[in-house]
Write a protein that holds these residues in place. Structure first.
Motif, mmCIF file in Angstrom:
data_model
loop_
_atom_site.group_PDB
_atom_site.id
_atom_site.type_symbol
_atom_site.label_atom_id
_atom_site.label_comp_id
_atom_site.label_asym_id
_atom_site.label_seq_id
_atom_site.Cartn_x
_atom_site.Cartn_y
_atom_site.Cartn_z
ATOM 1 N N HIS A 187 0.836 -1.204 0.000
ATOM 2 C CA HIS A 187 0.000 0.000 0.000
ATOM 3 C C HIS A 187 0.870 1.253 0.000
ATOM 4 O O HIS A 187 0.578 2.225 -0.710
ATOM 5 C CB HIS A 187 -0.934 -0.004 1.213
ATOM 6 C CG HIS A 187 -2.076 -0.962 1.088
ATOM 7 N ND1 HIS A 187 -3.047 -0.851 0.124
ATOM 8 C CD2 HIS A 187 -2.394 -2.066 1.820
ATOM 9 C CE1 HIS A 187 -3.924 -1.827 0.250
ATOM 10 N NE2 HIS A 187 -3.551 -2.587 1.270
ATOM 11 N N GLU A 188 1.909 1.237 0.786
ATOM 12 C CA GLU A 188 2.781 2.412 0.826
ATOM 13 C C GLU A 188 3.505 2.620 -0.493
ATOM 14 O O GLU A 188 3.622 3.760 -0.976
ATOM 15 C CB GLU A 188 3.795 2.243 1.964
ATOM 16 C CG GLU A 188 3.166 2.269 3.347
ATOM 17 C CD GLU A 188 4.190 2.041 4.440
ATOM 18 O OE1 GLU A 188 5.380 1.875 4.077
ATOM 19 O OE2 GLU A 188 3.805 2.035 5.627
ATOM 20 N N ASP A 189 3.967 1.509 -1.108
ATOM 21 C CA ASP A 189 4.639 1.647 -2.404
ATOM 22 C C ASP A 189 3.686 2.181 -3.469
ATOM 23 O O ASP A 189 4.056 3.027 -4.283
ATOM 24 C CB ASP A 189 5.207 0.299 -2.844
ATOM 25 C CG ASP A 189 6.294 -0.188 -1.892
ATOM 26 O OD1 ASP A 189 6.826 0.661 -1.141
ATOM 27 O OD2 ASP A 189 6.599 -1.397 -1.905
ATOM 28 N N ARG A 190 2.461 1.659 -3.435
ATOM 29 C CA ARG A 190 1.484 2.134 -4.410
ATOM 30 C C ARG A 190 1.163 3.608 -4.213
ATOM 31 O O ARG A 190 1.047 4.370 -5.171
ATOM 32 C CB ARG A 190 0.216 1.283 -4.299
ATOM 33 C CG ARG A 190 -0.774 1.482 -5.420
ATOM 34 C CD ARG A 190 -1.941 0.543 -5.275
ATOM 35 N NE ARG A 190 -1.495 -0.855 -5.296
ATOM 36 C CZ ARG A 190 -2.300 -1.891 -5.039
ATOM 37 N NH1 ARG A 190 -3.574 -1.672 -4.719
ATOM 38 N NH2 ARG A 190 -1.828 -3.114 -5.098
ATOM 39 N N ALA A 191 1.012 4.002 -2.963
ATOM 40 C CA ALA A 191 0.737 5.412 -2.696
ATOM 41 C C ALA A 191 1.921 6.286 -3.100
ATOM 42 O O ALA A 191 1.742 7.383 -3.651
ATOM 43 C CB ALA A 191 0.420 5.604 -1.212
ATOM 44 N N GLY A 192 3.139 5.790 -2.856
ATOM 45 C CA GLY A 192 4.311 6.564 -3.268
ATOM 46 C C GLY A 192 4.414 6.703 -4.771
ATOM 47 O O GLY A 192 4.748 7.783 -5.293
ATOM 48 N N ALA A 193 4.100 5.626 -5.489
ATOM 49 C CA ALA A 193 4.131 5.711 -6.949
ATOM 50 C C ALA A 193 3.071 6.675 -7.463
ATOM 51 O O ALA A 193 3.308 7.439 -8.415
ATOM 52 C CB ALA A 193 3.924 4.320 -7.552
ATOM 53 N N LEU A 194 1.905 6.667 -6.822
ATOM 54 C CA LEU A 194 0.850 7.586 -7.236
ATOM 55 C C LEU A 194 1.256 9.030 -6.988
ATOM 56 O O LEU A 194 1.030 9.916 -7.829
ATOM 57 C CB LEU A 194 -0.437 7.253 -6.479
ATOM 58 C CG LEU A 194 -1.660 8.123 -6.800
ATOM 59 C CD1 LEU A 194 -2.022 8.017 -8.273
ATOM 60 C CD2 LEU A 194 -2.844 7.719 -5.931
ATOM 61 N N ARG A 195 1.869 9.280 -5.845
ATOM 62 C CA ARG A 195 2.323 10.644 -5.568
ATOM 63 C C ARG A 195 3.398 11.089 -6.561
ATOM 64 O O ARG A 195 3.414 12.244 -6.997
ATOM 65 C CB ARG A 195 2.869 10.712 -4.135
ATOM 66 C CG ARG A 195 1.804 10.719 -3.058
ATOM 67 C CD ARG A 195 2.399 11.134 -1.719
ATOM 68 N NE ARG A 195 3.408 10.177 -1.261
ATOM 69 C CZ ARG A 195 3.162 9.117 -0.504
ATOM 70 N NH1 ARG A 195 1.903 8.871 -0.119
ATOM 71 N NH2 ARG A 195 4.139 8.317 -0.122
ATOM 72 N N ALA A 196 4.294 10.156 -6.940
ATOM 73 C CA ALA A 196 5.341 10.516 -7.899
ATOM 74 C C ALA A 196 4.737 10.863 -9.259
ATOM 75 O O ALA A 196 5.170 11.826 -9.911
ATOM 76 C CB ALA A 196 6.332 9.360 -8.035
ATOM 77 N N ARG A 197 3.717 10.089 -9.686
ATOM 78 C CA ARG A 197 3.073 10.396 -10.975
ATOM 79 C C ARG A 197 2.369 11.744 -10.930
ATOM 80 O O ARG A 197 2.434 12.529 -11.889
ATOM 81 C CB ARG A 197 2.093 9.283 -11.337
ATOM 82 C CG ARG A 197 2.752 7.996 -11.796
ATOM 83 C CD ARG A 197 1.751 7.116 -12.527
ATOM 84 N NE ARG A 197 0.616 6.760 -11.691
ATOM 85 C CZ ARG A 197 0.573 5.681 -10.910
ATOM 86 N NH1 ARG A 197 1.626 4.871 -10.856
ATOM 87 N NH2 ARG A 197 -0.500 5.421 -10.201
#
Length: 454
Positions: free
Chosen positions: A229-239
């Protein structure tokens, strides 16, 4: 004319014929001669009556031959009607010509028997063909129709046996589908059976799952963990951050091309991070080019003496100064390197005729391009070199641009229009500008280099 024997008419048509008792021949000489012929006709009539459906008994022998012929015409036409008409004609010929010989009679009898057998065989074959066609119509065209019909009328046992036969081929035969189904239809049918079977299968709990199915457990996706979940949220924030940076870069780029250099300088002084953002977006766009213009200019300057002094207008990250051995004065609207002098490129802090080479590498931005070129003419020595590299899509007419630059005190030395992304020009200073500050130079109005949203 001769009369037919009474026993021929009295024989029932539906039950066949019985052996007929001989009757004493009539006294007439012509009737005695044709007695054998009459017997043959009687047998033929009896055979014909046996082959035809049951009919009412014939009229008594007192009827005339014409009545008999009319009665036969009224009957339904069968395959033997042609043979009866032929027999009537031959009877008349026999009456006219007299009794035929014994050999001829035997041959005639054999021939007639063969004709009757051929007629009967033809009738039997026609009936057989009709029966086969009816059977083919009754039989369904595919096994699926068999099953549908049995669901409505047939027993369930027959349905189960047919389905088992279709799904499980015998060991002696190959596993090919039935002839009525194509390979694709058979494959789709087997797939649908498996889906239907798995659809109604009750789900098994994890504790009771069979131990001999490691592949199914491996194919199951792992349970989501907090790290995922944290990795997915981080990837979303980066995009999202990347999209925001792209939008800000497009906005800054539009401001630089649509306003004079003084307004752009104030913009970057108020927001120092904006210049860093713009420079990062600019570098990401230029990296896609097959050749960067700053590398081409550095290669040309390496072939010249290292004692030449260079002024880089719009230096950015000072890449040109890091690529050559010459003394380079770097000017830009904001600083990304300690060697950069922050100023408006229309007013650089250099003395008149103090540099040998002036470079504008993708930096003719803003609405006051004329001020940049006049400032370069001021700081260049007599016979100094002016190098200009700009995006090819900005030029509507290269000839008008070159004509406008020559009016500002320069002469065209060379031009390179072969690159698909940028054009490269070399000018030599010939003297001060030949036109006044109020003269209009339409060739210096270049198209803005705007980036579309991706």
């Amino acid at each position: 004319m001769f009369e037919e024997p009474e026993w021929a008419d009295e024989a029932p048509a539906g039950t066949g014929f019985r052996p007929v008792a001989p009757r004493p021949p009539p006294a007439a000489a012509s009737q005695i001669k044709c007695s054998k012929h009459r017997q043959l006709l009687a047998t033929l009539r009896a055979l014909e009556a046996a082959s035809l459906p049951q009919q009412p008994p014939s009229l008594p022998s007192s009827d005339s031959e014409e009545d008999v012929v009319e009665r036969k015409k009224k009957r339904p036409k069968k395959a033997s009607s042609a043979s009866t008409s032929i027999e009537v004609k031959k009877r008349k010929r026999c009456q006219k010509q007299g009794p035929p010989g014994s050999e001829y009679e035997e041959k005639e009898v054999e021939r007639k028997k063969k004709c009757l057998k051929g007629v009967f065989n033809a009738n039997d074959s026609a009936k057989e063909q009709k029966r086969k066609k009816k059977c083919q119509k009754q039989v369904p065209s595919s096994p699926t129709q068999h099953l549908d019909d049995d669901n409505q009328t047939g027993p369930k046992a027959w349905k189960s046996s047919t389905t088992s036969d279709l799904s499980k081929p015998s060991p002696g035969t190959t596993s090919n589908p039935p002839q009525t189904l194509s390979r694709k239809q058979w494959r789709n049918r087997q797939k649908n059976k498996r889906r239907h079977k798995n659809k109604f299968r009750p789900p098994q709990p994890l504790d009771q799952a069979p131990a001999t199915a490691p592949t199914e457990e491996a194919e199951m996706p792992p349970a989501p963990s907090p790290d995922n979940h944290e990795d997915r949220a981080g990837a979303l924030r980066a995009r999202m951050a990347q999209r925001l940076d792209g939008a800000r870069f497009r906005y800054l780029n539009e401001q630089l091309y649509s306003k004079p250099s003084s307004a752009a300088q104030r913009l970057f002084q108020e927001d120092p991070e904006a210049f860093l953002l713009y420079h990062r977006g600019f570098q990401s766009q230029v990296k896609k080019w097959p050749l960067q213009p700053v590398d081409r200019i550095a290669r040309d300057l390496r072939q010249r003496p290292a004692s030449l002094v260079v002024a880089d207008f719009g230096c950015g990250d000072c890449r040109l100064a890091s690529s050559i051995r010459n003394t380079v004065h770097c000017f830009d609207l904001a600083s990304l390197d300690p060697r950069v002098t922050v100023c408006d490129m229309a007013q650089v802090p250099l003395e008149d005729e103090s540099v040998d080479v002036a470079v504008f590498c993708l930096s003719l931005m803003g609405t006051n391009i004329r001020d940049f070129l006049e400032e370069a003419n001021r700081v260049l020595k007599q016979g100094g070199l002016l190098k200009v590299a700009e995006v090819s899509s900005r030029f509507e007419d290269v000839r008008t641009f070159l004509g406008a630059v020559t009016k500002l005190g320069f002469k065209v030395i060379s031009k390179d229009l072969t690159n698909s992304h940028f054009f490269l020009f070399d000018f030599e200073k010939t003297g001060p500008p030949r036109v006044g500050p109020k003269a209009q130079l339409t060739g210096l109005k270049l198209q803005p280099c705007l980036y579309k949203r991706r």
